[in-house]
Design a protein around this motif. Sequence first.
Motif, PDB file in Angstrom:
ATOM      1  N   ALA A 190       0.814  -1.221   0.000  1.00  0.00           N
ATOM      2  CA  ALA A 190       0.000   0.000   0.000  1.00  0.00           C
ATOM      3  C   ALA A 190       0.845   1.268   0.000  1.00  0.00           C
ATOM      4  O   ALA A 190       0.527   2.244  -0.678  1.00  0.00           O
ATOM      5  N   VAL A 191       1.942   1.223   0.761  1.00  0.00           N
ATOM      6  CA  VAL A 191       2.784   2.421   0.869  1.00  0.00           C
ATOM      7  C   VAL A 191       3.355   2.788  -0.512  1.00  0.00           C
ATOM      8  O   VAL A 191       3.383   3.953  -0.895  1.00  0.00           O
ATOM      9  N   PHE A 192       3.746   1.768  -1.198  1.00  0.00           N
ATOM     10  CA  PHE A 192       4.303   1.952  -2.544  1.00  0.00           C
ATOM     11  C   PHE A 192       3.272   2.593  -3.466  1.00  0.00           C
ATOM     12  O   PHE A 192       3.532   3.582  -4.151  1.00  0.00           O
ATOM     13  N   ILE A 193       2.071   2.022  -3.468  1.00  0.00           N
ATOM     14  CA  ILE A 193       0.996   2.572  -4.308  1.00  0.00           C
ATOM     15  C   ILE A 193       0.767   4.038  -3.951  1.00  0.00           C
ATOM     16  O   ILE A 193       0.701   4.910  -4.822  1.00  0.00           O
ATOM     17  N   ASP A 194       0.673   4.327  -2.639  1.00  0.00           N
ATOM     18  CA  ASP A 194       0.418   5.711  -2.195  1.00  0.00           C
ATOM     19  C   ASP A 194       1.513   6.649  -2.659  1.00  0.00           C
ATOM     20  O   ASP A 194       1.255   7.761  -3.108  1.00  0.00           O
ATOM     21  N   ASN A 195       2.762   6.174  -2.539  1.00  0.00           N
ATOM     22  CA  ASN A 195       3.895   7.002  -2.960  1.00  0.00           C
ATOM     23  C   ASN A 195       3.821   7.360  -4.429  1.00  0.00           C
ATOM     24  O   ASN A 195       3.976   8.515  -4.813  1.00  0.00           O
ATOM     25  N   VAL A 196       3.575   6.325  -5.258  1.00  0.00           N
ATOM     26  CA  VAL A 196       3.545   6.568  -6.702  1.00  0.00           C
ATOM     27  C   VAL A 196       2.323   7.410  -7.064  1.00  0.00           C
ATOM     28  O   VAL A 196       2.347   8.214  -7.978  1.00  0.00           O
ATOM     29  N   GLN A 197       1.259   7.221  -6.298  1.00  0.00           N
ATOM     30  CA  GLN A 197       0.032   7.968  -6.602  1.00  0.00           C
ATOM     31  C   GLN A 197       0.261   9.474  -6.504  1.00  0.00           C
ATOM     32  O   GLN A 197      -0.395  10.250  -7.200  1.00  0.00           O
ATOM     33  N   LEU A 243       5.288   3.106 -20.470  1.00  0.00           N
ATOM     34  CA  LEU A 243       4.576   4.370 -20.632  1.00  0.00           C
ATOM     35  C   LEU A 243       5.532   5.531 -20.356  1.00  0.00           C
ATOM     36  O   LEU A 243       6.472   5.386 -19.584  1.00  0.00           O
ATOM     37  N   PRO A 244       5.285   6.656 -20.993  1.00  0.00           N
ATOM     38  CA  PRO A 244       6.158   7.803 -20.734  1.00  0.00           C
ATOM     39  C   PRO A 244       5.890   8.407 -19.353  1.00  0.00           C
ATOM     40  O   PRO A 244       5.132   9.344 -19.215  1.00  0.00           O
ATOM     41  N   THR A 245       6.455   7.851 -18.356  1.00  0.00           N
ATOM     42  CA  THR A 245       6.198   8.332 -16.990  1.00  0.00           C
ATOM     43  C   THR A 245       7.510   8.526 -16.255  1.00  0.00           C
ATOM     44  O   THR A 245       8.574   8.295 -16.816  1.00  0.00           O
ATOM     45  N   GLN A 246       7.395   8.910 -15.007  1.00  0.00           N
ATOM     46  CA  GLN A 246       8.617   9.088 -14.221  1.00  0.00           C
ATOM     47  C   GLN A 246       9.188   7.731 -13.862  1.00  0.00           C
ATOM     48  O   GLN A 246       8.994   7.224 -12.779  1.00  0.00           O
ATOM     49  N   LYS A 247       9.971   7.218 -14.801  1.00  0.00           N
ATOM     50  CA  LYS A 247      10.384   5.826 -14.692  1.00  0.00           C
ATOM     51  C   LYS A 247      11.355   5.571 -13.550  1.00  0.00           C
ATOM     52  O   LYS A 247      11.199   4.645 -12.772  1.00  0.00           O
ATOM     53  N   ILE A 248      12.368   6.394 -13.500  1.00  0.00           N
ATOM     54  CA  ILE A 248      13.489   6.078 -12.615  1.00  0.00           C
ATOM     55  C   ILE A 248      13.035   5.963 -11.174  1.00  0.00           C
ATOM     56  O   ILE A 248      13.387   5.020 -10.456  1.00  0.00           O
ATOM     57  N   ASP A 249      12.219   6.932 -10.774  1.00  0.00           N
ATOM     58  CA  ASP A 249      11.703   6.938  -9.414  1.00  0.00           C
ATOM     59  C   ASP A 249      10.987   5.637  -9.089  1.00  0.00           C
ATOM     60  O   ASP A 249      11.219   5.017  -8.054  1.00  0.00           O
ATOM     61  N   ILE A 250      10.110   5.239 -10.000  1.00  0.00           N
ATOM     62  CA  ILE A 250       9.317   4.034  -9.770  1.00  0.00           C
ATOM     63  C   ILE A 250      10.220   2.810  -9.756  1.00  0.00           C
ATOM     64  O   ILE A 250      10.126   1.951  -8.892  1.00  0.00           O
TER      65      ILE A 250
END
Lengths: 79, 723
Positions: B203-210, B237-244
């Motif tokens: 859940a924490v991961f999902i919240d962070n990326v959200q 997808l063109p998203t903030q990849k590195i962070d994720i």
Amino acid sequence: MAKEIVTLDKLKPGEVGIVMSFNDEENALKFMEMGCTPGQKIKMDSIAPLGDPIAVIVSGYKLSMRKTEAALINVDRIK
Amino acid sequence: MFRKIKLKIGREQAQKSLKVAVLGNPNSGKSTLFNALTGLNQQTGNYPGVTVEKHSGDALIENEKTNEKIYITYLDLPGTYSIYPKTLDEEVCFKVMCDETNEDHPDVAIIVADASNIRRSLFLATQIIDLRIPCIFVMNMMDIARVRGVQIDTEELSKFLGVPVVAANARKRHGIDNIKKLLAEGVEAPKKDFIDIKHFAPAVFIDNVQKMFPKQSPYAVFQIINNEAGIEHFEILPTQKIDIKKQIKATGFEKHPIQSQETIARYKAINEIVKETVKIDEEEKRKSLSSRIDSVLTHKFWGYLIFLGVLFVIFQSIFLIAKYPMDGIEFFFVKLSELGKDVLPKGEFADLLINGVLAGLSGVVVFVPQIALLFAFIAILEDTGYMARVSFIMDRLMRPLGLNGRSVIPLMSGMACAVPAIMGARTISNWKERITTIMVTPLMSCSARLPVYTLLISLVIPSTHNYGFFNMQGLVLMAMYLIGFLAALTAAFVMKALIKTREKTHFIMEMPLYHIPKASTILLTIYQKARIFLFDAGKVIIAISVILWVMASHAPAGKYPVIEKAYSSADSVKKYTPKQIETRMASEKLKESYAGIAGKWIEPVIKPLGFDWKIGIALITSFAAREAFVGTMATLYSADNEDNSQSIREKMAVAVNPSTGKLEYTAAVGFSLMLFYAFAMQCMSTLAVVYRETKSIKWPIIQFLYMGAMAYLASLIVYTLAK
């Protein structure tokens, strides 16, 4: 009743099994999306004239797959 | 991406516009519903980067309460069972649905469900609900399901899902108005999740990326993470990849177990809902008719016999029945060019228009009857559900070749004409199997090769050679067809090893219940295919046709006047009839033309095959269509009557090779030439259609080169051994 776990390709036409588990993670998801979830009844319907692929009845519809794919599904043979 | 030709629907009157995606399982009647919503206002294009056909259409609807007009763009997404991408089709759905920056990301989704296959449809539907995209759940084929003993409480279902549910039958246009009304009045996004993904994923991961995607639902965020974790090597997808990516490592996120747990939980919840809302009487009985049909159509004897019969009918139709409208089209264009010759002022422009453009146009339109017929059959086979059975009984035979059971129909149609056959390969959903089919189909001996074979066989094989029952000429002709067939299979086998793909091949496929085909679906398919061919492949064909015309009818300055002068001299007027002068002049001119120069230029290359520069010219002009070989030979040898193959044969039979002093067309040359025509890629229409279907210049070039190499080698070997 003793459990008899076999892979799906081992069922004979007319035999029914319960889906237990999968031997391959990637294909597991594909099977489950198509309605072959653990606990589902699955019936061997027919085998193609040349011995492969096979057709099964699951979740109320007919699904065909190759024998190598059916060998990835473990079922509990019930009749 | 889209063609500009559109019917006017009055977009300027609309107060707002809406993007609506239509999605659902394959065989759910999704495209029928799409057709019912859009009518003929449809466009076909491709999704960027993949060879998946993109169908969209538009319509204007009105809110009856407010009189507000809304312009809707409908997108018919490829059939899919889930939004987890595993095939190119599913990848398209995934990108469109999960990436809110995608140009096709919908404002509203219409999820089409086959009412007699409710569980599997709900699986996809609940995934879309969890993306919190406003959606309408359409229970299609509801009345058929009712007859078959399935009762669905749509109101109750709507409460469970939290989205509007519409009962419909797209084939009879039932329920279409209800869907339009809902769209006009506005559809709200689902308020609650069907499955809480945070039960399964950290859940924490999902919240962070959200935090990076505040507008997306937790489930959509989970899909984005999944994607970053590398879903079966698909593009991300063109998203903030590195962070994720960092967080995926840090949390030890593993997608497969989570996806499995989610899938099981989803089906469990669906089963609960189905128990509450769906009543099925005698589940087995409603499928009994389809089962009984199956026991015949997939029977080890009757199944193949019937399939053979179906192939025979298709083949005969595109070979024989299509001939009549094709003759009609040719007749029309002949009359049109005669009219042009009379009306237009004589000169270069009229010549270009009549012999270049009009000839090219005729060469394009002439394919339409074959395309229409083949697609009528394919649409019927798909629509009835028979195509899935063809795959079922043919899979074992085609698999070693890297082909699909569905490849059989395009391959066999290739014996009539490769152009509709290659378009017919679209029915193969796996990219690798489809490209293999496209690449090898032109090796099948098409009907344009027949006149070439007939002429050459009659030239090199005496008609008196008979072995009892068998006629030698007929046997050789059959052998040519067989060689083409075997070459196609061999090429497929080789390509299986060479073509790499990121898509997994599998054969997990629904065998849909049988349906009675719908005439409007078939007509619409024909209309779409003919349009694609005319507009997309057509322009390439006309362009090449004009180039060929320039080559065959133009010569370096000063060449033609010399010929014309020679034949207008008193001497030749005395010696020849006007008709003879005409044919002789045409022959001389062709020899001096750019095509003639090119023929002489390639002579050193084709000499080892036993070909002289005259054949070289014919090889070049054959690009317009292989049968042009006959006409070119007629002109070169000044045959008196172009339509009379007897006279060409006689001229060619006595032709003497100036360097050897022996007969030109020996058996060695004849066989070498026939093999060359069997293998070489000499058809501009086929190349144009391969380009259209693969959306890449790479595949027609590869095809041209590999077939050319095969032709050259085969001819070289045969000529060297036989001369």
